[in-house]
Scaffold this active site. Structure first.
Site, PDB file in Angstrom:
ATOM      1  N   ASN A   9     -33.540  -1.611 -36.846  1.00  0.00           N
ATOM      2  CA  ASN A   9     -33.403  -0.348 -36.129  1.00  0.00           C
ATOM      3  C   ASN A   9     -34.762   0.343 -36.181  1.00  0.00           C
ATOM      4  O   ASN A   9     -35.152   0.876 -37.209  1.00  0.00           O
ATOM      5  CB  ASN A   9     -32.319   0.510 -36.812  1.00  0.00           C
ATOM      6  CG  ASN A   9     -32.212   1.894 -36.191  1.00  0.00           C
ATOM      7  OD1 ASN A   9     -32.816   2.166 -35.161  1.00  0.00           O
ATOM      8  ND2 ASN A   9     -31.439   2.763 -36.826  1.00  0.00           N
ATOM      9  N   TRP A  10     -35.464   0.306 -35.054  1.00  0.00           N
ATOM     10  CA  TRP A  10     -36.832   0.855 -35.025  1.00  0.00           C
ATOM     11  C   TRP A  10     -36.871   2.363 -34.816  1.00  0.00           C
ATOM     12  O   TRP A  10     -37.948   2.955 -34.781  1.00  0.00           O
ATOM     13  CB  TRP A  10     -37.661   0.145 -33.949  1.00  0.00           C
ATOM     14  CG  TRP A  10     -38.140  -1.211 -34.367  1.00  0.00           C
ATOM     15  CD1 TRP A  10     -38.040  -1.763 -35.623  1.00  0.00           C
ATOM     16  CD2 TRP A  10     -38.806  -2.191 -33.554  1.00  0.00           C
ATOM     17  NE1 TRP A  10     -38.606  -3.013 -35.638  1.00  0.00           N
ATOM     18  CE2 TRP A  10     -39.081  -3.301 -34.379  1.00  0.00           C
ATOM     19  CE3 TRP A  10     -39.187  -2.231 -32.214  1.00  0.00           C
ATOM     20  CZ2 TRP A  10     -39.724  -4.436 -33.900  1.00  0.00           C
ATOM     21  CZ3 TRP A  10     -39.837  -3.358 -31.741  1.00  0.00           C
ATOM     22  CH2 TRP A  10     -40.101  -4.451 -32.567  1.00  0.00           C
ATOM     23  N   LYS A  11     -35.708   2.977 -34.608  1.00  0.00           N
ATOM     24  CA  LYS A  11     -35.644   4.432 -34.453  1.00  0.00           C
ATOM     25  C   LYS A  11     -36.698   4.914 -33.434  1.00  0.00           C
ATOM     26  O   LYS A  11     -36.927   4.252 -32.430  1.00  0.00           O
ATOM     27  CB  LYS A  11     -35.790   5.102 -35.821  1.00  0.00           C
ATOM     28  CG  LYS A  11     -34.794   4.504 -36.828  1.00  0.00           C
ATOM     29  CD  LYS A  11     -34.640   5.271 -38.084  1.00  0.00           C
ATOM     30  CE  LYS A  11     -33.610   4.576 -38.969  1.00  0.00           C
ATOM     31  NZ  LYS A  11     -33.255   5.309 -40.152  1.00  0.00           N
TER      32      LYS A  11
ATOM     33  N   HIS B 220     -24.681   5.915 -35.172  1.00  0.00           N
ATOM     34  CA  HIS B 220     -25.657   5.966 -36.277  1.00  0.00           C
ATOM     35  C   HIS B 220     -25.611   7.362 -36.915  1.00  0.00           C
ATOM     36  O   HIS B 220     -25.477   8.371 -36.210  1.00  0.00           O
ATOM     37  CB  HIS B 220     -27.058   5.643 -35.766  1.00  0.00           C
ATOM     38  CG  HIS B 220     -28.017   5.451 -36.908  1.00  0.00           C
ATOM     39  ND1 HIS B 220     -28.606   6.512 -37.546  1.00  0.00           N
ATOM     40  CD2 HIS B 220     -28.426   4.338 -37.559  1.00  0.00           C
ATOM     41  CE1 HIS B 220     -29.350   6.044 -38.540  1.00  0.00           C
ATOM     42  NE2 HIS B 220     -29.257   4.732 -38.566  1.00  0.00           N
TER      43      HIS B 220
ATOM     44  N   GLU C  49     -27.813   9.290 -37.985  1.00  0.00           N
ATOM     45  CA  GLU C  49     -28.775  10.275 -37.483  1.00  0.00           C
ATOM     46  C   GLU C  49     -28.268  10.925 -36.197  1.00  0.00           C
ATOM     47  O   GLU C  49     -28.513  12.101 -35.944  1.00  0.00           O
ATOM     48  CB  GLU C  49     -30.149   9.614 -37.287  1.00  0.00           C
ATOM     49  CG  GLU C  49     -30.850   9.442 -38.631  1.00  0.00           C
ATOM     50  CD  GLU C  49     -31.760   8.239 -38.737  1.00  0.00           C
ATOM     51  OE1 GLU C  49     -32.191   7.701 -37.704  1.00  0.00           O
ATOM     52  OE2 GLU C  49     -32.044   7.834 -39.886  1.00  0.00           O
TER      53      GLU C  49
ATOM     54  N   GLU D 192     -23.256   2.093 -43.491  1.00  0.00           N
ATOM     55  CA  GLU D 192     -24.518   2.707 -43.898  1.00  0.00           C
ATOM     56  C   GLU D 192     -24.240   4.021 -44.619  1.00  0.00           C
ATOM     57  O   GLU D 192     -24.087   5.071 -43.962  1.00  0.00           O
ATOM     58  CB  GLU D 192     -25.387   2.979 -42.680  1.00  0.00           C
ATOM     59  CG  GLU D 192     -25.764   1.735 -41.906  1.00  0.00           C
ATOM     60  CD  GLU D 192     -27.022   1.958 -41.070  1.00  0.00           C
ATOM     61  OE1 GLU D 192     -27.999   1.265 -41.317  1.00  0.00           O
ATOM     62  OE2 GLU D 192     -27.020   2.854 -40.214  1.00  0.00           O
TER      63      GLU D 192
ATOM     64  N   GLY E 186     -33.028   5.631 -45.601  1.00  0.00           N
ATOM     65  CA  GLY E 186     -34.387   6.184 -45.654  1.00  0.00           C
ATOM     66  C   GLY E 186     -34.716   6.865 -46.970  1.00  0.00           C
ATOM     67  O   GLY E 186     -35.712   7.574 -47.071  1.00  0.00           O
TER      68      GLY E 186
ATOM     69  N   SER F 163     -31.815   1.409 -46.905  1.00  0.00           N
ATOM     70  CA  SER F 163     -32.875   1.014 -47.839  1.00  0.00           C
ATOM     71  C   SER F 163     -32.879  -0.491 -48.158  1.00  0.00           C
ATOM     72  O   SER F 163     -33.206  -0.891 -49.277  1.00  0.00           O
ATOM     73  CB  SER F 163     -32.800   1.840 -49.124  1.00  0.00           C
ATOM     74  OG  SER F 163     -33.005   3.217 -48.817  1.00  0.00           O
TER      75      SER F 163
ATOM     76  N   GLY G 125     -33.897  -0.207 -41.284  1.00  0.00           N
ATOM     77  CA  GLY G 125     -34.762   0.770 -40.633  1.00  0.00           C
ATOM     78  C   GLY G 125     -36.213   0.563 -41.057  1.00  0.00           C
ATOM     79  O   GLY G 125     -36.920  -0.306 -40.541  1.00  0.00           O
ATOM     80  N   GLY G 126     -36.647   1.350 -42.033  1.00  0.00           N
ATOM     81  CA  GLY G 126     -38.051   1.371 -42.449  1.00  0.00           C
ATOM     82  C   GLY G 126     -38.674  -0.006 -42.649  1.00  0.00           C
ATOM     83  O   GLY G 126     -39.782  -0.274 -42.166  1.00  0.00           O
TER      84      GLY G 126
HETATM   85  P1  PGA Z   1     -33.431   2.444 -43.717  1.00  0.00           P
HETATM   86  O1  PGA Z   1     -32.574   2.836 -42.421  1.00  0.00           O
HETATM   87  O2  PGA Z   1     -33.419   0.935 -43.819  1.00  0.00           O
HETATM   88  O3  PGA Z   1     -34.800   3.006 -43.454  1.00  0.00           O
HETATM   89  O4  PGA Z   1     -32.761   3.073 -44.894  1.00  0.00           O
HETATM   90  C1  PGA Z   1     -31.396   2.148 -42.067  1.00  0.00           C
HETATM   91  C2  PGA Z   1     -30.821   2.706 -40.783  1.00  0.00           C
HETATM   92  O5  PGA Z   1     -30.972   3.912 -40.526  1.00  0.00           O
HETATM   93  O6  PGA Z   1     -30.209   1.976 -39.983  1.00  0.00           O
END
Ligand code: PGA
Length: 250
Positions: free
Chosen positions: A8-10, A96, A98, A169, A175, A214, A235-236
Site C-alpha cells: 500500500n503506497w498511500k 482502510h 486512514e 490491520e 505506521g 508495521s 505500507g512503509g
Molecule cells: P504500515 O501500514 O505497514 O506502514 O504499518 C500498513 C497499512 O496502512 O496498510
C-alpha cells in the site's frame, strides 16, 4: 491458496518513481514463487505507469486505494471502479483505517463500495481493524464483527474466493512500528475466519486473510507462518524495492 503479498503506497511516488520501484522489485524477486501473488496499491496518478511496469508478468497485479460506488457522475475528486480498470487495476482496497478515520468513511459506505467494486469486476481487499481504545475496552470482537457484517453485506454469496480478501490491520499497529504479537494476530484472524465461514459456507475457508501493520522484512516470515494468515498488506516497508522484495520472498 496463494499468499497475497500486497503493498500500500498511500500518497507516495510519482509515475516515474512507481515505475522505477516496480522494475527494481521485479528484478530483485526474479521468478515469483508459485505459491505467491503480488498486488501493488499505487496512487491514482501512478496506476498506469505501475501496470505498464508489471505488464505480462504472471502474479503481479496493480490496485487502487479507493473508489466511489457509482459508474460515473457529479462526484468531484472521486474515481469509479471502471476508471481504475482502465488504468490496469484488477484490485481495489476498501475500508482502510486512514479513510475511516481521516475521511470519516462509515461501515455502510465501505460496504456499498465493496459490493459495487466487485460487481464492476474489480477484486477487493476489505480492511478491518480496531483502535487501541476499542481493544482496551474489550470491544475487539464487536468491532471486527460489525466491520465485516456491514462491509460484506452486499457481497453475493457465490463470490469466487480469490476475488475477495480481508486485511486485518489493528489501527494501533499501522505506521507505528508496533506490530501485533503472534497471539493477537492468531486470535483476530481466527475470529475473521469463523465469520467468513459462516457468511460464505462453501468458500469461506478459501478467502484470504492478510495481516497489516508495521510488517517489515525482519518479521514477515514469522507472520505469514501463523494460522489463517494468507498474506500481508505493507505500507512503509513496501516503498523501497529492497525491503518489499524481501517481504515478498519471506
Ligand atoms: P504500515 O501500514 O505497514 O506502514 O504499518 C500498513 C497499512 O496502512 O496498510
Amino acid at each position: 491458496m496463494k499468499l497475497l503479498m500486497a503493498a500500500n503506497w498511500k500518497m507516495y511516488k510519482s509515475q516515474q518513481e512507481a515505475s522505477l520501484t516496480l522494475r527494481d522489485l521485479v528484478k530483485r524477486i526474479g521468478t515469483l514463487p508459485a505459491d505467491r501473488e503480488v498486488a501493488v496499491f499505487a496512487p491514482f496518478t501512478a496506476l498506469e505507469a505501475s501496470s505498464n511496469a508489471v505488464e505480462g508478468l504472471p502474479g503481479f497485479r496493480v490496485g487502487g486505494q479507493n473508489c466511489y460506488p457509482a459508474k460515473e457522475g457529479a462526484f468531484t475528486g472521486e474515481i469509479s471502479p471502471d476508471m481504475l480498470r482502465h488504468c490496469g487495476c484488477t484490485w481495489v482496497l476498501t475500508g482502510h483505517s486512514e479513510r475511516r478515520s481521516l475521511m470519516g468513511e462509515s461501515n455502510d459506505f465501505i460496504g456499498e463500495k465493496t459490493a459495487f467494486a466487485l460487481n464492476e469486476g474489480l477484486d477487493v481487499v476489505l480492511c478491518v481493524g480496531e483502535t487501541l481504545q476499542e481493544r482496551d475496552s474489550g470491544q475487539l470482537g464487536i468491532v471486527l464483527t460489525r466491520q465485516l457484517e456491514t462491509g460484506l453485506a452486499g457481497v453475493p454469496s457465490d463470490i469466487l474466493p480469490e476475488r475477495l480478501a480481508v486485511a486485518y490491520e489493528p489501527v494501533w499497529a499501522i505506521g507505528t512500528g508496533r506490530v501485533a504479537g503472534p497471539a493477537e494476530i492468531i486470535a483476530s484472524h481466527a475470529l475473521i475466519r469463523e465469520f467468513l465461514e459462516r457468511r460464505f459456507p462453501s468458500q469461506g475457508k478459501e478467502i484470504r486473510i492478510l495481516y497489516g501493520g508495521s510488517v517489515k522484512p525482519e518479521n514477515a516470515g514469522e507472520i505469514i507462518a501463523l494460522d489463517n494468515v494468507n498474506g500481508v498488506l505493507v505500507g512503509g516497508a513496501s516503498l523501497l524495492a529492497e525491503n518489499f522484495s524481501r517481504i515478498v520472498l519471506a
